[in-house]
Design a protein around this motif. Structure first.
Motif, PDB file in Angstrom:
ATOM      1  N   ILE A 129       0.904  -1.194  -0.051  1.00 29.99           N
ATOM      2  CA  ILE A 129       0.140  -0.122   0.130  1.00 29.99           C
ATOM      3  C   ILE A 129       0.687   1.202  -0.042  1.00 29.99           C
ATOM      4  CG2 ILE A 129      -1.716   1.336   1.285  1.00 29.99           C
ATOM      5  CD1 ILE A 129      -2.306  -1.421   2.483  1.00 29.99           C
ATOM      6  N   PRO A 130       0.733   2.110  -1.017  1.00 24.62           N
ATOM      7  CA  PRO A 130       1.398   3.338  -0.944  1.00 24.62           C
ATOM      8  C   PRO A 130       0.990   4.135   0.083  1.00 24.62           C
ATOM      9  CG  PRO A 130       0.546   2.983  -3.284  1.00 24.62           C
ATOM     10  CD  PRO A 130      -0.268   2.040  -2.055  1.00 24.62           C
ATOM     11  N   MET A 131       2.102   4.672   1.024  1.00 26.23           N
ATOM     12  CA  MET A 131       1.502   5.496   2.247  1.00 26.23           C
ATOM     13  C   MET A 131       0.889   6.769   2.092  1.00 26.23           C
ATOM     14  SD  MET A 131       2.308   3.230   4.593  1.00 26.23           S
ATOM     15  CE  MET A 131       2.124   4.283   5.968  1.00 26.23           C
ATOM     16  N   SER A 132       1.006   7.243   0.785  1.00 30.44           N
ATOM     17  CA  SER A 132       0.093   8.367   0.235  1.00 30.44           C
ATOM     18  C   SER A 132      -1.355   8.176   0.151  1.00 30.44           C
ATOM     19  CB  SER A 132       0.789   9.010  -0.937  1.00 30.44           C
ATOM     20  OG  SER A 132       0.723   8.031  -1.992  1.00 30.44           O
ATOM     21  N   SER A 133      -1.809   6.799   0.263  1.00 33.22           N
ATOM     22  CA  SER A 133      -3.319   6.520  -0.130  1.00 33.22           C
ATOM     23  C   SER A 133      -4.142   6.461   1.339  1.00 33.22           C
ATOM     24  CB  SER A 133      -3.439   5.118  -0.941  1.00 33.22           C
ATOM     25  OG  SER A 133      -2.811   4.091   0.045  1.00 33.22           O
ATOM     26  N   GLN A 134      -5.174   6.488   1.112  1.00 33.76           N
ATOM     27  CA  GLN A 134      -6.124   6.115   2.329  1.00 33.76           C
ATOM     28  C   GLN A 134      -6.532   4.936   2.645  1.00 33.76           C
ATOM     29  OE1 GLN A 134      -7.415   8.748   4.353  1.00 33.76           O
ATOM     30  NE2 GLN A 134      -6.065  10.192   3.341  1.00 33.76           N
ATOM     31  N   PHE A 135      -6.333   4.322   3.806  1.00 30.90           N
ATOM     32  CA  PHE A 135      -6.673   3.062   4.107  1.00 30.90           C
ATOM     33  C   PHE A 135      -6.862   2.884   5.430  1.00 30.90           C
ATOM     34  CE2 PHE A 135      -1.960   3.620   4.728  1.00 30.90           C
ATOM     35  CZ  PHE A 135      -1.857   2.972   5.876  1.00 30.90           C
ATOM     36  N   ASN A 136      -7.636   1.741   5.788  1.00 32.35           N
ATOM     37  CA  ASN A 136      -7.931   1.372   7.403  1.00 32.35           C
ATOM     38  C   ASN A 136      -7.222   0.166   7.567  1.00 32.35           C
ATOM     39  OD1 ASN A 136      -9.803   3.588   7.839  1.00 32.35           O
ATOM     40  ND2 ASN A 136     -11.358   2.513   6.797  1.00 32.35           N
ATOM     41  N   GLY A 137      -6.499   0.104   8.464  1.00 34.37           N
ATOM     42  CA  GLY A 137      -5.565  -0.872   8.984  1.00 34.37           C
ATOM     43  C   GLY A 137      -4.353  -0.837   9.542  1.00 34.37           C
ATOM     44  N   TYR A 138      -3.659  -1.656   9.749  1.00 35.41           N
ATOM     45  CA  TYR A 138      -2.149  -1.395  10.468  1.00 35.41           C
ATOM     46  C   TYR A 138      -1.090  -1.486   9.485  1.00 35.41           C
ATOM     47  CZ  TYR A 138      -4.847  -2.816  14.568  1.00 35.41           C
ATOM     48  OH  TYR A 138      -5.900  -2.747  15.577  1.00 35.41           O
ATOM     49  N   ALA A 139      -1.486  -1.392   8.071  1.00 32.60           N
ATOM     50  CA  ALA A 139      -0.220  -1.041   7.090  1.00 32.60           C
ATOM     51  C   ALA A 139       0.587   0.065   7.592  1.00 32.60           C
ATOM     52  CB  ALA A 139      -0.869  -0.583   5.506  1.00 32.60           C
ATOM     53  N   SER A 140       2.070  -0.221   7.723  1.00 28.41           N
ATOM     54  CA  SER A 140       3.132   0.773   8.017  1.00 28.41           C
ATOM     55  C   SER A 140       4.360   0.600   7.343  1.00 28.41           C
ATOM     56  CB  SER A 140       3.474   0.410   9.534  1.00 28.41           C
ATOM     57  OG  SER A 140       2.462   0.125  10.475  1.00 28.41           O
ATOM     58  N   ASP A 141       5.180   1.702   7.259  1.00 23.97           N
ATOM     59  CA  ASP A 141       6.218   1.623   6.407  1.00 23.97           C
ATOM     60  C   ASP A 141       7.372   1.871   7.485  1.00 23.97           C
ATOM     61  OD1 ASP A 141       8.202   2.160   4.558  1.00 23.97           O
ATOM     62  OD2 ASP A 141       7.650   4.332   4.022  1.00 23.97           O
ATOM     63  N   GLY A 142       8.054   0.738   7.715  1.00 29.64           N
ATOM     64  CA  GLY A 142       9.217   0.783   8.571  1.00 29.64           C
ATOM     65  C   GLY A 142      10.548   1.175   7.907  1.00 29.64           C
ATOM     66  N   GLY A 146       8.212   4.438   1.625  1.00 23.63           N
ATOM     67  CA  GLY A 146       6.782   4.916   1.029  1.00 23.63           C
ATOM     68  C   GLY A 146       5.784   4.124   0.757  1.00 23.63           C
ATOM     69  N   VAL A 147       6.269   2.607   0.930  1.00 21.30           N
ATOM     70  CA  VAL A 147       4.957   1.695   0.781  1.00 21.30           C
ATOM     71  C   VAL A 147       5.151   0.817   1.852  1.00 21.30           C
ATOM     72  CG1 VAL A 147       4.640  -0.442  -0.854  1.00 21.30           C
ATOM     73  CG2 VAL A 147       5.734   1.684  -1.755  1.00 21.30           C
ATOM     74  N   ALA A 148       3.869   0.461   2.285  1.00 19.02           N
ATOM     75  CA  ALA A 148       3.516  -0.615   3.405  1.00 19.02           C
ATOM     76  C   ALA A 148       3.534  -2.075   2.713  1.00 19.02           C
ATOM     77  CB  ALA A 148       2.268   0.054   4.200  1.00 19.02           C
ATOM     78  N   ASP A 149       4.601  -2.613   3.020  1.00 21.93           N
ATOM     79  CA  ASP A 149       4.682  -4.187   2.465  1.00 21.93           C
ATOM     80  C   ASP A 149       4.491  -5.231   3.395  1.00 21.93           C
ATOM     81  OD1 ASP A 149       5.365  -6.339   0.967  1.00 21.93           O
ATOM     82  OD2 ASP A 149       7.071  -5.526   0.212  1.00 21.93           O
ATOM     83  N   VAL A 150       3.437  -5.839   3.398  1.00 19.63           N
ATOM     84  CA  VAL A 150       3.296  -6.724   4.453  1.00 19.63           C
ATOM     85  C   VAL A 150       4.299  -7.979   4.612  1.00 19.63           C
ATOM     86  CG1 VAL A 150       1.869  -8.548   3.093  1.00 19.63           C
ATOM     87  CG2 VAL A 150       1.462  -7.957   5.568  1.00 19.63           C
ATOM     88  N   TYR A 151       5.128  -8.067   3.371  1.00 18.87           N
ATOM     89  CA  TYR A 151       6.141  -9.082   3.377  1.00 18.87           C
ATOM     90  C   TYR A 151       7.495  -8.642   3.877  1.00 18.87           C
ATOM     91  CZ  TYR A 151       2.671 -11.347   0.348  1.00 18.87           C
ATOM     92  OH  TYR A 151       1.490 -11.653  -0.148  1.00 18.87           O
ATOM     93  N   ASN A 152       7.535  -7.134   3.973  1.00 24.76           N
ATOM     94  CA  ASN A 152       8.760  -6.567   4.513  1.00 24.76           C
ATOM     95  C   ASN A 152       8.939  -6.618   5.986  1.00 24.76           C
ATOM     96  OD1 ASN A 152      10.519  -4.396   5.597  1.00 24.76           O
ATOM     97  ND2 ASN A 152      10.705  -3.947   3.485  1.00 24.76           N
ATOM     98  N   PRO A 153       9.807  -7.329   6.378  1.00 24.12           N
ATOM     99  CA  PRO A 153      10.139  -7.366   7.972  1.00 24.12           C
ATOM    100  C   PRO A 153       9.894  -6.027   8.822  1.00 24.12           C
ATOM    101  CG  PRO A 153      11.729  -8.702   6.956  1.00 24.12           C
ATOM    102  CD  PRO A 153      11.196  -7.758   5.897  1.00 24.12           C
ATOM    103  N   ALA A 154      10.418  -5.039   8.187  1.00 25.68           N
ATOM    104  CA  ALA A 154      10.476  -3.763   8.934  1.00 25.68           C
ATOM    105  C   ALA A 154       9.203  -3.317   9.046  1.00 25.68           C
ATOM    106  CB  ALA A 154      11.393  -2.855   8.243  1.00 25.68           C
ATOM    107  N   ASP A 155       8.449  -3.424   7.863  1.00 26.66           N
ATOM    108  CA  ASP A 155       7.085  -2.761   7.855  1.00 26.66           C
ATOM    109  C   ASP A 155       6.223  -3.640   8.606  1.00 26.66           C
ATOM    110  OD1 ASP A 155       8.000  -1.218   5.889  1.00 26.66           O
ATOM    111  OD2 ASP A 155       7.034  -1.912   4.305  1.00 26.66           O
ATOM    112  N   ALA A 156       6.170  -4.921   8.671  1.00 23.51           N
ATOM    113  CA  ALA A 156       5.469  -5.829   9.229  1.00 23.51           C
ATOM    114  C   ALA A 156       5.501  -5.972  10.703  1.00 23.51           C
ATOM    115  CB  ALA A 156       5.584  -7.355   8.915  1.00 23.51           C
ATOM    116  N   ILE A 157       6.806  -5.663  11.227  1.00 20.91           N
ATOM    117  CA  ILE A 157       7.156  -5.777  12.651  1.00 20.91           C
ATOM    118  C   ILE A 157       6.449  -4.319  13.239  1.00 20.91           C
ATOM    119  CG2 ILE A 157       8.845  -5.603  14.543  1.00 20.91           C
ATOM    120  CD1 ILE A 157      10.397  -7.874  12.722  1.00 20.91           C
TER     121      ILE A 157
END
Length: 364
Positions: A129-142, A146-157
């Motif tokens: 998910i691009p962090m510039s978009s609107q969304f509801n959830g725990y998506a994070s950019d660790g 600029g992208v919240a990637d559920v497979y990226n360890p930094a983002d997911a943790i």
């Protein structure tokens, strides 16, 4: 020093604060406002939130160095136990080393993905998910790309730390883990792993930053808009209560919430009586930061028409401007209040949804 009633009445008169309030006169009427409020600065010294749990030999031998750094970094940043984060990562995917479906791509049979096994619907609706978009959830950019990637360890943790924080960690970590995976056997397993990872063999509550240090609460907000609302509201701590006040120097209970939403570009009703029917009703236990919590308090109020409101800033905690003799605006617990009526979510009101769309379009 205890003030006499006569002297107290004189001081109130000189301050121009004669309000008809049916309360017993208190010696704590004169409240000093912290210097960080009066001098225009919000810079304060924060408590050291370095994790108190040293890593055990079992932890250092089992946790990959990259993952250990991330567990410790985001445990400290968000304010949850790093070894609980690590135990979740171990229990879910063996710190990303599992070859099962959904760990590195796709989803498993339940729809979960990534090293921390977020349901895609809980993450935000899609895996990246691009962090510039609107969304509801725990998506994070660790990792800051600029992208919240559920497979990226930094983002997911980072996302997992926010989820645990939002649902009661570090104090009520078992409840937070139950929300993560609704089974008490799962909670027991995660805590057992966490104890093995800690040198002390325990799961402790790390020292939390002082209440003026708001980064963990703002970081855990469900959206950028809610983060702005919390940032404004928390900055009003220490200011006095004033019936009918909407700032900038003083507020009443609904006034500080009205002003906080306005700071984020959103218009909601001004009074408690208007705010109660405005937002969507939220079940007890499903509230989140940015929601409102209402109480049957004050003259002429009832369970159907509550007279006091607070702003939820974290699970079990609210910012409130309670009354003139109750002290300055502060963060308090709403769980122990016996006259709580319920929660609402102004962000789900159709008018607010329209305002959010306009804000999003204007930023494009």
């Amino acid at each position: 020093m205890r003030l006499s009633r006569a002297r107290l009445a004189l001081l109130i008169g000189l301050a121009g604060a004669l309000l008809l309030v049916a309360v017993i006169v208190s010696p704590m009427l004169l409240i000093s406002i912290p210097s960080f409020i009066t001098d225009g600065s919000t810079s304060v010294d924060c408590a050291d939130t370095t994790q108190v749990e040293e890593v055990s030999e079992s932890g250092t031998s089992d946790i990959p160095a990259e993952y250990l750094d991330l567990y410790q970094e985001y445990g400290k940043k968000i304010g949850v136990q790093w070894n609980i984060l690590a135990a979740v990562g171990k229990r879910e995917t063996d710190h990303g080393r599992s070859s099962l479906p959904g760990v590195k791509s796709g989803t498993n049979s339940a729809g979960a993905a990534g090293p921390m096994q977020f349901l895609i619907s809980t993450w935000g609706g899609k895996a990246r998910i691009p962090m510039s978009s609107q969304f509801n959830g725990y998506a994070s950019d660790g990792d800051g790309d600029g992208v919240a990637d559920v497979y990226n360890p930094a983002d997911a943790i980072l996302g997992a730390a926010k989820m645990l924080k939002r649902n009661g960690a570090p104090e009520n970590v078992r409840d937070a883990l139950f929300v993560y995976n609704r089974a008490w056997w799962y909670v027991d397993q995660v805590e057992e792993i966490a104890r093995k990872y800690a040198k002390s063999g325990d799961v402790k509550v790390p020292p939390q930053a002082s209440e003026e240090c708001d980064d963990p609460l703002v970081e855990a907000a469900p959206s950028d808009v809610v983060a702005k609302i919390l940032q404004y509201a928390l900055a009003q701590r220490g200011k006095p209560y004033l019936w009918g006040g909407t700032g900038p120097d003083s507020f009443d209970c609904s006034g500080v919430i009205y002003a906080a939403y306005r700071s984020a570009g959103l218009l909601i009703p001004r009074t408690t009586f208007g705010q109660w029917p405005f937002g969507a009703k939220i079940l007890d236990g499903e509230e989140q930061p940015g929601d409102l919590v209402f109480f049957n308090a004050g003259p002429g109020t009832s369970a159907a028409s509550p007279g006091h409101v607070g702003l939820v800033v974290a699970k079990g905690k609210m910012l409130e401007a309670r009354c003139r003799l109750c002290g300055p605006i502060k963060v308090t617990s709403y769980q122990a209040r016996g006259n709580r009526v319920g929660f609402t979510r102004p962000m789900q009101n159709p008018d607010v949804l329209d305002q959010l769309k306009k804000l999003q379009n204007s930023s494009l």
